[in-house]
Design a protein around this motif. Structure first.
Motif, PDB file in Angstrom:
ATOM      1  N   GLY A  64       0.738  -0.241  -0.481  1.00 32.68           N
ATOM      2  CA  GLY A  64       0.119  -0.393  -0.412  1.00 32.68           C
ATOM      3  C   GLY A  64       0.831   1.353  -0.163  1.00 32.68           C
ATOM      4  O   GLY A  64       0.765   2.424  -0.431  1.00 32.68           O
ATOM      5  N   TYR A  65       1.810   1.459   0.520  1.00 27.39           N
ATOM      6  CA  TYR A  65       3.188   2.237   0.399  1.00 27.39           C
ATOM      7  C   TYR A  65       3.277   2.192  -0.440  1.00 27.39           C
ATOM      8  O   TYR A  65       3.750   3.516  -1.262  1.00 27.39           O
ATOM      9  CB  TYR A  65       4.217   2.003   1.860  1.00 27.39           C
ATOM     10  N   ILE A  66       4.095   1.155  -1.004  1.00 25.35           N
ATOM     11  CA  ILE A  66       4.533   1.113  -2.570  1.00 25.35           C
ATOM     12  C   ILE A  66       3.612   2.321  -3.558  1.00 25.35           C
ATOM     13  O   ILE A  66       3.914   2.858  -4.062  1.00 25.35           O
ATOM     14  CB  ILE A  66       5.086   0.291  -2.785  1.00 25.35           C
ATOM     15  N   PHE A  67       2.737   2.041  -4.012  1.00 27.93           N
ATOM     16  CA  PHE A  67       1.401   2.035  -3.982  1.00 27.93           C
ATOM     17  C   PHE A  67       0.619   4.082  -4.452  1.00 27.93           C
ATOM     18  O   PHE A  67       1.242   4.666  -4.936  1.00 27.93           O
ATOM     19  CB  PHE A  67      -0.565   1.613  -3.572  1.00 27.93           C
ATOM     20  N   ILE A  68       1.303   4.181  -2.925  1.00 28.38           N
ATOM     21  CA  ILE A  68       0.992   5.390  -2.977  1.00 28.38           C
ATOM     22  C   ILE A  68       1.909   6.807  -2.996  1.00 28.38           C
ATOM     23  O   ILE A  68       1.646   6.641  -3.709  1.00 28.38           O
ATOM     24  CB  ILE A  68       0.174   5.826  -1.526  1.00 28.38           C
ATOM     25  N   LYS A  69       2.825   6.493  -3.025  1.00 31.94           N
ATOM     26  CA  LYS A  69       3.618   6.777  -3.676  1.00 31.94           C
ATOM     27  C   LYS A  69       4.454   7.062  -5.083  1.00 31.94           C
ATOM     28  O   LYS A  69       4.964   7.752  -5.368  1.00 31.94           O
ATOM     29  CB  LYS A  69       5.588   6.133  -3.648  1.00 31.94           C
ATOM     30  N   ASN A  70       3.537   5.291  -6.178  1.00 26.51           N
ATOM     31  CA  ASN A  70       3.910   5.623  -7.313  1.00 26.51           C
ATOM     32  C   ASN A  70       1.755   6.246  -7.347  1.00 26.51           C
ATOM     33  O   ASN A  70       2.429   6.322  -8.654  1.00 26.51           O
ATOM     34  CB  ASN A  70       3.863   4.065  -7.520  1.00 26.51           C
ATOM     35  N   SER A  71       1.907   7.436  -6.759  1.00 28.96           N
ATOM     36  CA  SER A  71      -0.185   7.604  -7.008  1.00 28.96           C
ATOM     37  C   SER A  71      -0.965   7.094  -6.944  1.00 28.96           C
ATOM     38  O   SER A  71      -1.384   7.534  -8.272  1.00 28.96           O
ATOM     39  CB  SER A  71       0.759   9.008  -8.046  1.00 28.96           C
ATOM     40  N   ASN A  72      -0.301   6.070  -6.722  1.00 33.14           N
ATOM     41  CA  ASN A  72      -1.760   4.833  -7.123  1.00 33.14           C
ATOM     42  C   ASN A  72      -2.712   4.437  -6.258  1.00 33.14           C
ATOM     43  O   ASN A  72      -2.468   3.589  -5.891  1.00 33.14           O
ATOM     44  CB  ASN A  72      -1.625   3.134  -8.090  1.00 33.14           C
ATOM     45  N   ILE A  73      -3.265   5.578  -5.995  1.00 36.13           N
ATOM     46  CA  ILE A  73      -4.540   5.358  -5.473  1.00 36.13           C
ATOM     47  C   ILE A  73      -5.093   4.573  -4.908  1.00 36.13           C
ATOM     48  O   ILE A  73      -5.699   4.049  -3.782  1.00 36.13           O
ATOM     49  CB  ILE A  73      -5.427   7.020  -5.167  1.00 36.13           C
ATOM     50  N   LYS A  74      -6.259   4.134  -5.677  1.00 33.90           N
ATOM     51  CA  LYS A  74      -7.423   3.239  -6.313  1.00 33.90           C
ATOM     52  C   LYS A  74      -6.449   1.330  -5.972  1.00 33.90           C
ATOM     53  O   LYS A  74      -7.093   1.204  -4.790  1.00 33.90           O
ATOM     54  CB  LYS A  74      -7.644   2.669  -7.619  1.00 33.90           C
ATOM     55  N   TRP A  75      -5.112   1.634  -5.914  1.00 33.61           N
ATOM     56  CA  TRP A  75      -4.903   0.390  -5.471  1.00 33.61           C
ATOM     57  C   TRP A  75      -4.235   0.717  -3.792  1.00 33.61           C
ATOM     58  O   TRP A  75      -4.071  -0.388  -3.155  1.00 33.61           O
ATOM     59  CB  TRP A  75      -3.570   0.159  -6.562  1.00 33.61           C
ATOM     60  N   HIS A  76      -3.701   1.466  -3.847  1.00 38.59           N
ATOM     61  CA  HIS A  76      -3.046   1.919  -2.482  1.00 38.59           C
ATOM     62  C   HIS A  76      -4.189   1.850  -1.222  1.00 38.59           C
ATOM     63  O   HIS A  76      -4.549   0.978   0.240  1.00 38.59           O
ATOM     64  CB  HIS A  76      -3.197   3.332  -2.502  1.00 38.59           C
ATOM     65  N   GLN A  77      -5.436   2.258  -1.940  1.00 39.27           N
ATOM     66  CA  GLN A  77      -6.809   2.127  -0.810  1.00 39.27           C
ATOM     67  C   GLN A  77      -7.401   0.566  -0.305  1.00 39.27           C
ATOM     68  O   GLN A  77      -7.653   0.493  -0.287  1.00 39.27           O
ATOM     69  CB  GLN A  77      -8.138   2.720  -1.422  1.00 39.27           C
ATOM     70  N   LYS A  78      -6.873  -0.038  -1.726  1.00 37.97           N
ATOM     71  CA  LYS A  78      -7.322  -1.207  -1.358  1.00 37.97           C
ATOM     72  C   LYS A  78      -6.439  -2.355  -0.362  1.00 37.97           C
ATOM     73  O   LYS A  78      -7.167  -2.894   0.366  1.00 37.97           O
ATOM     74  CB  LYS A  78      -7.124  -2.005  -3.048  1.00 37.97           C
ATOM     75  N   MET A  79      -5.266  -1.807  -0.831  1.00 36.10           N
ATOM     76  CA  MET A  79      -3.850  -2.042   0.394  1.00 36.10           C
ATOM     77  C   MET A  79      -4.369  -2.355   1.683  1.00 36.10           C
ATOM     78  O   MET A  79      -4.077  -3.169   2.760  1.00 36.10           O
ATOM     79  CB  MET A  79      -2.154  -2.104  -0.372  1.00 36.10           C
ATOM     80  N   MET A  80      -4.618  -0.526   1.669  1.00 34.18           N
ATOM     81  CA  MET A  80      -4.840  -0.177   3.230  1.00 34.18           C
ATOM     82  C   MET A  80      -6.150  -0.486   3.633  1.00 34.18           C
ATOM     83  O   MET A  80      -6.348  -1.040   4.831  1.00 34.18           O
ATOM     84  CB  MET A  80      -5.018   0.930   3.365  1.00 34.18           C
ATOM     85  N   SER A  81      -6.816  -0.952   2.642  1.00 34.42           N
ATOM     86  CA  SER A  81      -8.495  -1.476   3.995  1.00 34.42           C
ATOM     87  C   SER A  81      -7.875  -3.105   4.037  1.00 34.42           C
ATOM     88  O   SER A  81      -8.910  -3.601   4.791  1.00 34.42           O
ATOM     89  CB  SER A  81      -8.987  -1.187   2.004  1.00 34.42           C
ATOM     90  N   LEU A  82      -7.206  -3.736   3.169  1.00 32.46           N
ATOM     91  CA  LEU A  82      -6.994  -5.203   3.025  1.00 32.46           C
ATOM     92  C   LEU A  82      -6.353  -5.029   4.761  1.00 32.46           C
ATOM     93  O   LEU A  82      -6.745  -6.400   5.580  1.00 32.46           O
ATOM     94  CB  LEU A  82      -6.060  -6.026   2.148  1.00 32.46           C
ATOM     95  N   SER A  83      -4.869  -4.229   4.646  1.00 29.67           N
ATOM     96  CA  SER A  83      -4.823  -3.883   6.073  1.00 29.67           C
ATOM     97  C   SER A  83      -5.688  -3.660   6.891  1.00 29.67           C
ATOM     98  O   SER A  83      -5.248  -5.139   8.478  1.00 29.67           O
ATOM     99  CB  SER A  83      -3.080  -3.049   6.106  1.00 29.67           C
ATOM    100  N   PHE A  84      -6.623  -2.968   7.045  1.00 30.47           N
ATOM    101  CA  PHE A  84      -7.281  -3.115   8.189  1.00 30.47           C
ATOM    102  C   PHE A  84      -8.502  -4.049   8.472  1.00 30.47           C
ATOM    103  O   PHE A  84      -8.585  -4.373   9.345  1.00 30.47           O
ATOM    104  CB  PHE A  84      -8.236  -1.870   7.689  1.00 30.47           C
TER     105      PHE A  84
END
Length: 179
Positions: A64-84
């Motif tokens: 999720g961190y890597i996705f947001i650093k690459n400006s991929n908000i959609k996949w960042h949200q998915k990974m952080m939701s999965l983490s939660f």
């Protein structure tokens, strides 16, 4: 995955604060119960499932961190939701294990013993305080308060990752002593 939107209001702010206090207190009370509840022998596998959950949570946090650093908000949200979700499942399984099984003593000796207890105590201490940060970060994200979300995750992410990774390490250190 549909986006969940939470309304920004004082009631939701208070709910986050109440949950941030209630969750760690409830866990402490439930774990502190001396009389164990017989939930069956299947609970003996829970430490191993919890170890896997901590591992996968560490992985999804980093992805999720890597996705947001690459400006991929959609996949960042998915990974952080999965983490939660994984963190929430961890919490339920952790409680189920500890209300039904006695604590496993660490039997390691020498220098590994203080290392284990340092990791365990720092893990427990931060796991209590990270609840507020994670709930707040999720609330800010879901209520589209992105500036506040960005500010709080500067503290939340490293704390959550530390708790998750040390959970894996502590599990690996104590797992030989599970009966």
């Amino acid at each position: 995955m549909a986006s969940l939107v939470v309304e920004k209001n004082e009631k939701n702010e208070k709910l986050v604060n109440v949950l941030s206090i209630t969750i760690p207190l409830a866990v402490a009370v439930l774990i502190g119960v001396r009389t164990k509840i017989d939930l069956g022998s299947w609970t003996k596998i829970l430490p191993h499932v919890i170890g896997v959950l901590n591992t996968t949570t560490s992985i999804t946090l980093i992805i999720g961190y890597i996705f947001i650093k690459n400006s991929n908000i959609k996949w960042h949200q998915k990974m952080m939701s999965l983490s939660f979700i994984q963190g929430s499942l961890f919490l339920v399984l952790y409680i189920l294990y500890h209300i039904s099984n006695p604590s496993t003593p660490f039997e390691g000796e020498g220098i590994i013993r203080p290392v284990y207890y340092f990791l365990l105590l720092s893990h427990i201490g931060l796991s209590i305080s990270v609840v507020w940060f994670v709930l707040r970060a999720m609330y800010y994200a879901l209520s589209n308060q992105i500036d506040l979300h960005k500010k709080i995750v500067k503290f939340t992410f490293p704390m959550w990752l530390y708790v998750s990774v040390t959970g894996v390490i502590v599990y690996l250190m104590i797992s030989p002593y599970y009966k």
